[in-house]
Design an enzyme around this catalytic site. Structure first.
Site, PDB file in Angstrom:
ATOM      1  N   ARG A  17       0.837  -1.205   0.000  1.00 53.90           N
ATOM      2  CA  ARG A  17       0.000   0.000   0.000  1.00 53.90           C
ATOM      3  C   ARG A  17       0.869   1.251   0.000  1.00 53.90           C
ATOM      4  O   ARG A  17       0.948   1.974  -0.984  1.00 53.90           O
ATOM      5  CB  ARG A  17      -0.946  -0.010   1.217  1.00 53.90           C
ATOM      6  CG  ARG A  17      -2.053   1.051   1.152  1.00 53.90           C
ATOM      7  CD  ARG A  17      -1.638   2.448   1.543  1.00 53.90           C
ATOM      8  NE  ARG A  17      -1.097   2.529   2.899  1.00 53.90           N
ATOM      9  CZ  ARG A  17      -0.587   3.630   3.416  1.00 53.90           C
ATOM     10  NH1 ARG A  17      -0.521   4.744   2.682  1.00 53.90           N
ATOM     11  NH2 ARG A  17      -0.100   3.643   4.646  1.00 53.90           N
ATOM     12  N   ASP A  18       1.565   1.475   1.079  1.00 49.06           N
ATOM     13  CA  ASP A  18       2.342   2.709   1.223  1.00 49.06           C
ATOM     14  C   ASP A  18       3.449   2.790   0.180  1.00 49.06           C
ATOM     15  O   ASP A  18       3.738   3.856  -0.361  1.00 49.06           O
ATOM     16  CB  ASP A  18       2.940   2.764   2.630  1.00 49.06           C
ATOM     17  CG  ASP A  18       3.328   4.174   3.049  1.00 49.06           C
ATOM     18  OD1 ASP A  18       3.384   5.053   2.180  1.00 49.06           O
ATOM     19  OD2 ASP A  18       3.569   4.381   4.248  1.00 49.06           O
ATOM     20  N   HIS A 211       4.913   3.816  13.045  1.00 51.13           N
ATOM     21  CA  HIS A 211       5.151   3.879  11.600  1.00 51.13           C
ATOM     22  C   HIS A 211       6.196   4.965  11.367  1.00 51.13           C
ATOM     23  O   HIS A 211       5.918   6.153  11.543  1.00 51.13           O
ATOM     24  CB  HIS A 211       3.842   4.215  10.879  1.00 51.13           C
ATOM     25  CG  HIS A 211       3.965   4.329   9.392  1.00 51.13           C
ATOM     26  ND1 HIS A 211       3.515   3.353   8.540  1.00 51.13           N
ATOM     27  CD2 HIS A 211       4.459   5.308   8.603  1.00 51.13           C
ATOM     28  CE1 HIS A 211       3.738   3.723   7.278  1.00 51.13           C
ATOM     29  NE2 HIS A 211       4.315   4.921   7.300  1.00 51.13           N
ATOM     30  N   HIS A 213       9.431   6.725   8.993  1.00 52.22           N
ATOM     31  CA  HIS A 213      10.108   6.918   7.725  1.00 52.22           C
ATOM     32  C   HIS A 213      11.578   7.195   8.003  1.00 52.22           C
ATOM     33  O   HIS A 213      11.936   7.673   9.075  1.00 52.22           O
ATOM     34  CB  HIS A 213       9.483   8.085   6.949  1.00 52.22           C
ATOM     35  CG  HIS A 213       8.156   7.747   6.359  1.00 52.22           C
ATOM     36  ND1 HIS A 213       7.791   8.101   5.083  1.00 52.22           N
ATOM     37  CD2 HIS A 213       7.085   7.073   6.867  1.00 52.22           C
ATOM     38  CE1 HIS A 213       6.558   7.667   4.828  1.00 52.22           C
ATOM     39  NE2 HIS A 213       6.121   7.049   5.900  1.00 52.22           N
ATOM     40  N   CYS A 244       4.769   9.794   1.131  1.00 46.93           N
ATOM     41  CA  CYS A 244       3.414  10.344   1.109  1.00 46.93           C
ATOM     42  C   CYS A 244       3.320  11.293  -0.072  1.00 46.93           C
ATOM     43  O   CYS A 244       4.010  12.314  -0.106  1.00 46.93           O
ATOM     44  CB  CYS A 244       3.084  11.092   2.407  1.00 46.93           C
ATOM     45  SG  CYS A 244       1.436  11.849   2.384  1.00 46.93           S
ATOM     46  N   ASN A 253       9.709   4.540   3.715  1.00 48.90           N
ATOM     47  CA  ASN A 253       9.565   3.949   5.039  1.00 48.90           C
ATOM     48  C   ASN A 253      10.843   3.217   5.444  1.00 48.90           C
ATOM     49  O   ASN A 253      11.724   2.969   4.621  1.00 48.90           O
ATOM     50  CB  ASN A 253       8.415   2.939   5.029  1.00 48.90           C
ATOM     51  CG  ASN A 253       7.097   3.573   4.683  1.00 48.90           C
ATOM     52  OD1 ASN A 253       6.677   4.518   5.315  1.00 48.90           O
ATOM     53  ND2 ASN A 253       6.436   3.056   3.664  1.00 48.90           N
TER      54      ASN A 253
END
Length: 313
Positions: A17-18, A211, A213, A244, A253
């Site tokens: 996803r990310d 979460h 980065h 993002c 990430n």
């Protein structure tokens, strides 16, 4: 995800996803399914497989329902997805998802950029999503992922009080867990330890995942700080893919392969086989040949002195 006794830390893979939403090319669905199968085969127990969002905005996520259907066939896999609004939540619920994550921006400027909602509108949307879940899909878990919890490239400083106010509000609205996200890579270990300590104090068992980065090289240092505060679930993205698209300067990430090595080398069981995890990168190389993949462990290996936590005496 329910707690298990055979691992100490849950590594949640968010690359499908990310990671994929942040690259220009679209990974073909058949390769996406192969990749998720390989990740699950390496021992990852929770994978965020997509985002239920408009295909016009993120064409990389247009096959989310198909991807969820495949992921649900993989034994023991806890399947999650990102959901930005009520329409997406209903689609995810209907697809059979185990958990949804709501992107809750502590920074209102980021919220307007990311999901085009003011804070007031966002709170109404969360309330509606929780009500829908409670009425028709009670088996689905809801996580509020507090984006820009440690700072924002648009707003700048985000105070601890701002972040905690949103965390408490999410709990009041009925979500099952609240995680903190360093969306733009501003966090430092002292801040991470302080905020997660406060999150556990305020929310108890509703305090959720971390979460991070690695935009400024602090990612794994922040993991150690979060561990010290009591965090048991960490997001990672294979090859460091991610970012993002609505936060300028937000790069990838933390690398799942490096995260697993860090945890295992510290004596914390993840249940993940590093060799099989590294091998899963081959699908990305085939499907996204122009996309750089990061990570120290894939390049250097684990070293002759490495021992999995489960094997340590």
């Amino acid at each position: 995800m329910k707690e298990t006794t055979d691992i100490d830390i849950l590594v949640s893979e968010v690359g499908p996803r990310d990671g994929l939403q942040s690259v220009k090319a679209t990974l073909p669905t058949e390769l996406k399914l192969e990749w998720i199968s390989a990740l699950a085969g390496a021992g990852l127990r929770e994978i965020e497989v997509g985002s239920f969002v408009s295909a016009k905005l993120l064409p990389q996520m247009a096959d989310a329902a198909e991807v969820v259907a495949h992921a649900l066939t993989l034994p023991g896999l806890f399947v999650t997805a990102l959901v930005p609004n009520l329409r997406g939540a209903e689609a995810a619920f209907s697809a059979g998802i185990h958990k949804i994550t709501l992107p809750i921006s502590v920074s209102e400027q980021h919220s307007l950029s990311n999901i085009r909602k003011t804070h007031a509108q966002l709170l109404e949307e969360v309330q509606a999503i929780v009500a829908l879940r409670n009425e028709r899909f009670p088996q689905v878990q809801i996580e509020a992922g507090l984006s820009t919890a440690f700072g924002c490239t648009l707003q700048g400083v985000v105070s601890d009080d701002e972040t905690m106010a949103f965390a408490v509000k999410m709990a009041e609205l009925g979500v099952d867990e609240v995680g903190l996200s360093d969306t733009v890579g501003y966090a430092n270990p002292t801040q991470v330890r302080r905020l997660f300590t406060r999150l556990f104090r305020e929310l108890g068992p509703l305090a959720g995942s971390a979460h991070f980065h690695n935009t400024r090289g602090q990612g794994l240092a922040n993991v150690v700080a979060a561990l010290e505060a009591g965090v048991k679930t960490f997001d990672g993205s294979q090859g460091g893919l991610g970012g993002c698209p609505y936060a300028p300067g937000a790069s990838g990430n933390i690398v799942t392969e490096d995260l697993v090595y860090l945890l295992e080398s510290m004596g914390l069981r993840t249940g993940v086989d590093i060799d099989r995890l590294v091998a899963a990168r081959e699908v990305l190389r085939r499907g996204l040949p122009a996309e750089p993949l990061y990570g120290f462990i894939p390049d250097a290996g684990v070293g002759k002195n490495f021992t999995y936590a489960r094997e340590a005496v």
